[in-house]
Write an enzyme that holds these catalytic residues in place. Sequence first.
Site, PDB file in Angstrom:
ATOM      1  N   ILE A 102       0.905  -1.063   0.061  1.00  0.00           N
ATOM      2  CA  ILE A 102       0.092  -0.094  -0.045  1.00  0.00           C
ATOM      3  C   ILE A 102       1.062   1.229  -0.139  1.00  0.00           C
ATOM      4  O   ILE A 102       1.920   1.505   0.884  1.00  0.00           O
ATOM      5  CB  ILE A 102      -0.790   0.111   1.425  1.00  0.00           C
ATOM      6  N   GLU A 103       0.797   2.008  -0.987  1.00  0.00           N
ATOM      7  CA  GLU A 103       1.804   3.179  -1.244  1.00  0.00           C
ATOM      8  C   GLU A 103       1.035   4.478  -0.688  1.00  0.00           C
ATOM      9  O   GLU A 103      -0.045   4.798  -0.704  1.00  0.00           O
ATOM     10  CB  GLU A 103       2.132   3.138  -2.488  1.00  0.00           C
ATOM     11  N   GLU A 151       4.743  -7.868   2.520  1.00  0.00           N
ATOM     12  CA  GLU A 151       5.156  -8.948   3.766  1.00  0.00           C
ATOM     13  C   GLU A 151       4.916  -8.261   5.235  1.00  0.00           C
ATOM     14  O   GLU A 151       4.407  -9.087   5.942  1.00  0.00           O
ATOM     15  CB  GLU A 151       6.954  -9.057   3.757  1.00  0.00           C
ATOM     16  N   CYS A 207      12.362  -6.411   1.278  1.00  0.00           N
ATOM     17  CA  CYS A 207      13.333  -5.267   1.355  1.00  0.00           C
ATOM     18  C   CYS A 207      14.028  -5.273   2.856  1.00  0.00           C
ATOM     19  O   CYS A 207      13.418  -6.321   3.814  1.00  0.00           O
ATOM     20  CB  CYS A 207      12.427  -4.225   1.161  1.00  0.00           C
TER      21      CYS A 207
HETATM   22  N1  THU Z   1       7.522  -3.921  -2.004  1.00  0.00           N
HETATM   23  C1  THU Z   1       7.027  -5.022  -1.418  1.00  0.00           C
HETATM   24  O1  THU Z   1       5.889  -4.836  -1.125  1.00  0.00           O
HETATM   25  N2  THU Z   1       7.766  -5.964  -1.051  1.00  0.00           N
HETATM   26  C2  THU Z   1       8.875  -6.485  -1.537  1.00  0.00           C
HETATM   27  O2  THU Z   1       9.454  -7.121  -1.176  1.00  0.00           O
HETATM   28  C3  THU Z   1       9.676  -5.214  -2.157  1.00  0.00           C
HETATM   29  C4  THU Z   1       8.888  -3.903  -2.597  1.00  0.00           C
HETATM   30  C5  THU Z   1       6.617  -2.915  -2.510  1.00  0.00           C
HETATM   31  C6  THU Z   1       6.961  -1.421  -1.936  1.00  0.00           C
HETATM   32  C7  THU Z   1       6.600  -0.450  -3.160  1.00  0.00           C
HETATM   33  O3  THU Z   1       5.248  -0.468  -2.886  1.00  0.00           O
HETATM   34  C8  THU Z   1       6.796  -1.282  -4.400  1.00  0.00           C
HETATM   35  O4  THU Z   1       7.006  -2.730  -4.101  1.00  0.00           O
HETATM   36  C9  THU Z   1       7.942  -0.712  -4.916  1.00  0.00           C
HETATM   37  O5  THU Z   1       9.140  -0.647  -4.381  1.00  0.00           O
END
Ligand code: THU
Length: 129
Positions: free
Chosen positions: A42-43, A54, A85
Site C-alpha cells: 500500500i503506497e 510482507e 526489502c
Molecule cells: N515492495 C513490497 O511490497 N515488497 C517487497 O519485497 C519489495 C517492494 C513494494 C513497496 C513498493 O510499494 C513497491 O514494491 C516498489 O518498491
Amino acid sequence: MKNELIKQAHIAKEKAIPKYSNFHVGAALLTSDDKIYHGANIESSSYGLTICAERTALFQALLDGNREFKAIAVVSDSDDFCPPCGACRQLLSDYCSPEMEVILSNKSETKVLTLKELLPFSFNEEYLK
Ligand code: THU
C-alpha cells in the site's frame, strides 16, 4: 503447501494499492496452525510511508494473535523474484523463526530461502538486554 501459498500470494497481490509505482506485490503468510494471511503493498504520496506486502501480512497475523509462522510466499508481476526489502527482513526476523522459509516465485521459477539466509547476524531482542 508451497504451491498453495504461492497461489494465495497471487490472490493477495490483487489487493495491492501501488498508486505511484504500479508495482504489485502479494504475500501469503502461513501460521503454525495453518492459517494463511494475505498481504499486499500500500503506497503513500509521501513515498517513505509505503508499506510492503510482507509487513501488511505480518501485521494482520500478529493483530489476530498469531505468534508462530511456518512460511511466507512473495510474488510480483516482475519476471524476476521479489526479495523482501531490508525493513521487511528485519520485521520478519523480529517475529518469525530464523529457519522460517521465504518462498519467492516468479513466472518460471521458485526459490526457497530461510530468513536467516536473508538476514544473517541480525539485530534482535538479545541486544536489548
Ligand atoms: N515492495 C513490497 O511490497 N515488497 C517487497 O519485497 C519489495 C517492494 C513494494 C513497496 C513498493 O510499494 C513497491 O514494491 C516498489 O518498491
